[in-house]
Write a protein that holds these residues in place. Structure first.
Motif, mmCIF file in Angstrom:
data_model
loop_
_atom_site.group_PDB
_atom_site.id
_atom_site.type_symbol
_atom_site.label_atom_id
_atom_site.label_comp_id
_atom_site.label_asym_id
_atom_site.label_seq_id
_atom_site.Cartn_x
_atom_site.Cartn_y
_atom_site.Cartn_z
ATOM 1 N N TYR A 127 65.680 50.945 64.602
ATOM 2 C CA TYR A 127 65.949 49.844 65.495
ATOM 3 C C TYR A 127 65.453 50.139 66.767
ATOM 4 O O TYR A 127 64.703 49.318 67.495
ATOM 5 C CB TYR A 127 67.428 49.566 65.487
ATOM 6 N N SER A 128 65.216 51.304 67.134
ATOM 7 C CA SER A 128 64.627 51.808 68.740
ATOM 8 C C SER A 128 63.083 51.589 68.563
ATOM 9 O O SER A 128 62.550 50.916 69.588
ATOM 10 C CB SER A 128 64.875 53.149 68.724
ATOM 11 N N GLU A 129 62.391 51.875 67.488
ATOM 12 C CA GLU A 129 61.033 51.561 67.471
ATOM 13 C C GLU A 129 60.826 50.179 67.338
ATOM 14 O O GLU A 129 59.776 49.769 68.185
ATOM 15 C CB GLU A 129 60.490 52.090 66.107
ATOM 16 N N TYR A 130 61.582 49.417 66.676
ATOM 17 C CA TYR A 130 61.333 47.825 66.564
ATOM 18 C C TYR A 130 61.558 47.322 67.980
ATOM 19 O O TYR A 130 60.920 46.490 68.588
ATOM 20 C CB TYR A 130 62.416 47.282 65.730
ATOM 21 N N ALA A 131 62.514 47.869 68.780
ATOM 22 C CA ALA A 131 62.998 47.121 70.186
ATOM 23 C C ALA A 131 61.913 47.521 70.864
ATOM 24 O O ALA A 131 61.232 46.670 71.943
ATOM 25 C CB ALA A 131 64.397 47.890 70.652
ATOM 26 N N GLN A 132 61.186 48.600 71.145
ATOM 27 C CA GLN A 132 60.167 49.099 71.767
ATOM 28 C C GLN A 132 58.689 48.203 71.723
ATOM 29 O O GLN A 132 58.205 47.757 72.597
ATOM 30 C CB GLN A 132 59.916 50.630 71.926
ATOM 31 N N TRP A 133 58.692 47.939 70.387
ATOM 32 C CA TRP A 133 57.559 47.156 69.833
ATOM 33 C C TRP A 133 57.511 45.706 70.533
ATOM 34 O O TRP A 133 56.650 45.133 70.933
ATOM 35 C CB TRP A 133 57.368 47.559 68.345
ATOM 36 N N LEU A 134 58.788 45.144 70.084
ATOM 37 C CA LEU A 134 59.094 43.856 70.785
ATOM 38 C C LEU A 134 58.931 43.746 72.234
ATOM 39 O O LEU A 134 58.428 42.812 72.484
ATOM 40 C CB LEU A 134 60.472 43.377 70.016
ATOM 41 N N TYR A 176 55.790 33.811 52.414
ATOM 42 C CA TYR A 176 57.153 33.399 53.401
ATOM 43 C C TYR A 176 56.956 34.354 54.485
ATOM 44 O O TYR A 176 57.123 34.074 55.579
ATOM 45 C CB TYR A 176 58.220 33.400 52.499
ATOM 46 N N ALA A 177 56.648 35.797 54.252
ATOM 47 C CA ALA A 177 57.012 36.779 55.307
ATOM 48 C C ALA A 177 55.829 36.385 56.399
ATOM 49 O O ALA A 177 56.203 36.422 57.355
ATOM 50 C CB ALA A 177 56.892 38.126 54.657
ATOM 51 N N TYR A 178 54.639 36.190 56.237
ATOM 52 C CA TYR A 178 53.591 36.099 56.817
ATOM 53 C C TYR A 178 53.832 34.492 57.575
ATOM 54 O O TYR A 178 53.371 34.674 59.093
ATOM 55 C CB TYR A 178 52.271 36.112 56.188
ATOM 56 N N ALA A 179 54.469 33.624 56.939
ATOM 57 C CA ALA A 179 54.598 32.388 57.908
ATOM 58 C C ALA A 179 55.771 32.447 58.885
ATOM 59 O O ALA A 179 55.621 31.572 59.965
ATOM 60 C CB ALA A 179 54.934 31.129 56.734
ATOM 61 N N HIS A 180 56.589 33.145 58.750
ATOM 62 C CA HIS A 180 58.057 33.502 59.580
ATOM 63 C C HIS A 180 57.962 34.603 60.201
ATOM 64 O O HIS A 180 59.127 34.504 61.216
ATOM 65 C CB HIS A 180 59.157 33.006 58.444
ATOM 66 N N ARG A 181 57.292 35.445 60.099
ATOM 67 C CA ARG A 181 57.566 36.899 60.683
ATOM 68 C C ARG A 181 57.684 36.668 62.230
ATOM 69 O O ARG A 181 58.311 37.080 62.671
ATOM 70 C CB ARG A 181 56.621 37.717 60.111
ATOM 71 N N SER A 182 56.484 36.180 62.736
ATOM 72 C CA SER A 182 56.460 35.800 64.117
ATOM 73 C C SER A 182 57.521 35.187 64.985
ATOM 74 O O SER A 182 58.111 35.316 65.856
ATOM 75 C CB SER A 182 55.198 35.273 64.659
ATOM 76 N N GLU A 183 57.889 34.082 63.921
ATOM 77 C CA GLU A 183 59.422 33.399 64.460
ATOM 78 C C GLU A 183 60.486 34.178 64.454
ATOM 79 O O GLU A 183 61.459 34.228 65.295
ATOM 80 C CB GLU A 183 59.411 31.996 63.395
#
Length: 216
Positions: A127-134, A176-183
């Protein structure tokens, strides 16, 4: 805050009536018609909006105990996150996608679970890596644009997105993952900014106890 964000979900396993009956509906809103939230669609126990109102008043009241304020703060953080998950603003006909059975890369699950966790877990980040990436991908302009503490706006965004995410094929994988991941990433980024914006308003001197109501 990371622990507070998931704590109300963790407590769903507590057998007490508070968690099994009273607090259950506080994680979502129901929008049965149109694109705007109506409080009349809430169950008798209330919903995420009424809970947000109540916990905001608790947090700002000088008469509230420290334990009540701790509970309120945890729920506020959690509810704001929930309102950015599109299936937490459901139409009231499929339990927010829980009744929509799908397979995710061959594993049986439901659409709600895909958006709650499966697409996030696919990132294979802590979660910390993901938060920093976002965080690194949020521009100064987006920070200003998204810093709106009005829950009605968050709900309207979730409703609009929810209408586009029901799959044509129940066998879901990379397409599906590629279509909605950025959303999904966008909702997480906005949710984080709005938690900060809302708490800034909660603790702003002179702000009344009806903050959530006045920012609808």
């Amino acid at each position: 805050m990371a622990e507070a964000a998931t704590w109300p979900d963790d407590m769903k396993s507590d057998p007490a009536d508070y968690w099994q009956k009273k607090a259950g509906p506080w994680h979502y809103v129901t929008v049965r018609q149109g694109d705007s939230y109506q409080s009349k669609d809430a169950p008798p126990e209330g919903d995420a909006m009424s809970a947000l109102d109540g916990f905001t008043a608790t947090l700002r009241s000088p008469k509230s105990s420290i334990e009540d304020k701790r509970l309120a703060l945890r729920f506020i953080v959690h509810i704001i996150g929930d309102l950015h998950q599109p299936l937490h603003a459901g139409g009231g006909d499929d339990r927010g996608g829980n009744d929509v059975k799908v397979t995710w890369f061959g594993r049986a699950t439901n659409l709600h679970s895909v958006w709650d966790s499966a697409m996030i877990e696919q990132r294979a980040l802590s979660y910390s890596e993901y938060a920093q990436w976002l965080s690194r991908s949020i521009s100064p302009e987006q920070l200003i644009e998204w810093s709106d503490p009005a829950p009605s706006l968050w709900i309207a965004e979730s409703i609009a997105l929810r209408k586009t995410i029901y799959p044509a094929d129940s066998n879901m994988s990379w397409d599906y993952a590629y279509a909605h991941r950025s959303e999904m990433d966008d909702r997480l980024k906005r949710g984080g900014i709005r938690i900060a914006a809302y708490l800034n308003r909660v603790f702003e001197p002179g702000t009344g106890n009806d903050l959530a109501a006045r920012t609808k």
